[in-house]
Write an enzyme that holds these catalytic residues in place. Sequence first.
Site, PDB file in Angstrom:
ATOM      1  N   TYR A 122      70.752  13.643  45.482  1.00 35.84           N
ATOM      2  CA  TYR A 122      69.803  14.183  45.295  1.00 35.84           C
ATOM      3  C   TYR A 122      68.742  14.647  46.069  1.00 35.84           C
ATOM      4  O   TYR A 122      67.591  14.957  46.055  1.00 35.84           O
ATOM      5  CB  TYR A 122      68.963  13.789  43.826  1.00 35.84           C
ATOM      6  N   LYS A 168      81.523   3.999  44.210  1.00 35.68           N
ATOM      7  CA  LYS A 168      82.837   4.535  44.994  1.00 35.68           C
ATOM      8  C   LYS A 168      82.956   4.030  46.427  1.00 35.68           C
ATOM      9  O   LYS A 168      83.058   4.773  47.116  1.00 35.68           O
ATOM     10  CB  LYS A 168      82.636   5.891  44.519  1.00 35.68           C
ATOM     11  N   ASP A 202      85.283   6.456  38.988  1.00 34.24           N
ATOM     12  CA  ASP A 202      86.294   7.231  38.275  1.00 34.24           C
ATOM     13  C   ASP A 202      86.761   6.604  37.072  1.00 34.24           C
ATOM     14  O   ASP A 202      87.043   7.002  35.875  1.00 34.24           O
ATOM     15  CB  ASP A 202      87.504   7.665  39.078  1.00 34.24           C
ATOM     16  N   ASP A 226      73.801  10.759  36.716  1.00 37.51           N
ATOM     17  CA  ASP A 226      73.549  12.127  35.993  1.00 37.51           C
ATOM     18  C   ASP A 226      74.942  12.463  34.991  1.00 37.51           C
ATOM     19  O   ASP A 226      75.002  12.776  33.993  1.00 37.51           O
ATOM     20  CB  ASP A 226      73.296  13.128  37.070  1.00 37.51           C
ATOM     21  N   ASP A 230      75.786  11.928  30.667  1.00 35.08           N
ATOM     22  CA  ASP A 230      76.287  13.066  29.693  1.00 35.08           C
ATOM     23  C   ASP A 230      77.645  12.601  29.074  1.00 35.08           C
ATOM     24  O   ASP A 230      77.870  12.781  27.946  1.00 35.08           O
ATOM     25  CB  ASP A 230      76.618  14.346  30.703  1.00 35.08           C
TER      26      ASP A 230
HETATM   27  C1  IPM Z   1      69.251  15.452  34.045  1.00 33.47           C
HETATM   28  C2  IPM Z   1      69.392  16.590  34.519  1.00 33.47           C
HETATM   29  C3  IPM Z   1      68.700  16.870  35.757  1.00 33.47           C
HETATM   30  C4  IPM Z   1      69.347  15.908  36.855  1.00 33.47           C
HETATM   31  C5  IPM Z   1      68.602  18.404  36.301  1.00 33.47           C
HETATM   32  C6  IPM Z   1      67.838  19.133  35.345  1.00 33.47           C
HETATM   33  C7  IPM Z   1      67.967  18.355  37.829  1.00 33.47           C
HETATM   34  O1  IPM Z   1      70.616  17.131  34.336  1.00 33.47           O
HETATM   35  O2  IPM Z   1      68.228  14.827  33.982  1.00 33.47           O
HETATM   36  O3  IPM Z   1      70.114  14.697  33.819  1.00 33.47           O
HETATM   37  O4  IPM Z   1      70.354  16.621  37.548  1.00 33.47           O
HETATM   38  O5  IPM Z   1      69.104  14.961  36.920  1.00 33.47           O
HETATM   39 MG    MG Z   2      72.123  15.614  33.720  1.00 36.23          MG
END
Ligand code: IPM
Ligand code: MG
Length: 335
Positions: A122, A168, A202, A226, A230
């Site tokens: 990032y 990794k 992975d 990140d 999810d």
């Molecule tokens: C998160 C989001 C952010 C990230 C985006 C909106 C920049 O996906 O908070 O997970 O990648 O960190």
């Molecule tokens: Mg995210």
Amino acid sequence: MKSICVLPGDGIGPEVIDSAVKVLEKATDQLEFVHADIGGAAYAKHRSYLPDETFDLMKTCDSCLFGAVTSPDGPDQGSPVLRFRKELDLYANVRPVRTLVEVPNRPSIDLVLIRENSEGMYTQDEVFDDGGVTTRRRVTRRASERIVRFAIEYAKLNGRQKITCVHKSNVLRASDGLFLSVFREAMNSKGAGLKSEEQLVDSAAMKLVVEPRVFDVIVTLNLYGDILSDVAAGVAGGLGFAPSGNIGPKHSVFEPAHGSAPDIAGKGVANPTAAILAGAMMLKHLGLTRPASNVEKAVADVYSTGHLTVDIGGRHGSRSFTDHVIGVLEGGKRQ
Ligand code: IPM
Ligand code: MG
């Protein structure tokens, strides 16, 4: 009293934040809310996705509650989320994910993902040349130590048993190798009583889907965190299930881990769970532990009595779900 800067943002942000604020107001009278613009609405008024007025408020309030923004296109405006994470030194991103309701064909999950929030992939340090683009990904000892120590502290304070370092280092030998060796050192010197594990990213992704119960606390680099947060949210039922706290030495911003979901914005169907639970995390961070656990219990109660939103096959909209949470809180004790 604690002052909270409320940043609803774009898409479903305002809807889920409205739910969270209503729940927090019911849970405690110790908060004072100040609203500020961020994202598209801010741009329309101030030609900036994160106007100075907003940023100043974020710095002076005790904490912030943020919805979501639609990431701006084009190189002239960076993401306001990345900007506030960086400029407020919010180096730790804490994402607890827990099964609240059984989802068909998905295993139950209960973990906390702790994501390095300041560097790694990032850095947005991208250099163009004739052949393409080179992205420079940075891993420092300082940031690695900070996040690993944070994870250890967090695990101890929250009665967690095990920390898994996800990396990794078989490919990124120097950078992820540094992160991993910092993890080993810190676990040796400060991790007494905690179990230590290491996992390649992975295979961690696969395990999250098939047997997520092997994880307790995960500590990992920025982009892996990140993506894996999810994945974990998906296992628990969807993106509506991952609250998140961006935490630094001085400032903090709590947010649902999901985005602005423009496709369902304004329809009243967004699941406000992650935003409400982000509010509970904020209460805890501010020392309001009793109201924080009341909110968590109220949400769990609403799920156990089958009041589900449409994203997980229920029939409740955002408002009706929120009213149920508030109803449970009204039955309990107010502080
Ligand atoms: C998160 C989001 C952010 C990230 C985006 C909106 C920049 O996906 O908070 O997970 O990648 O960190
Ligand atoms: Mg995210």
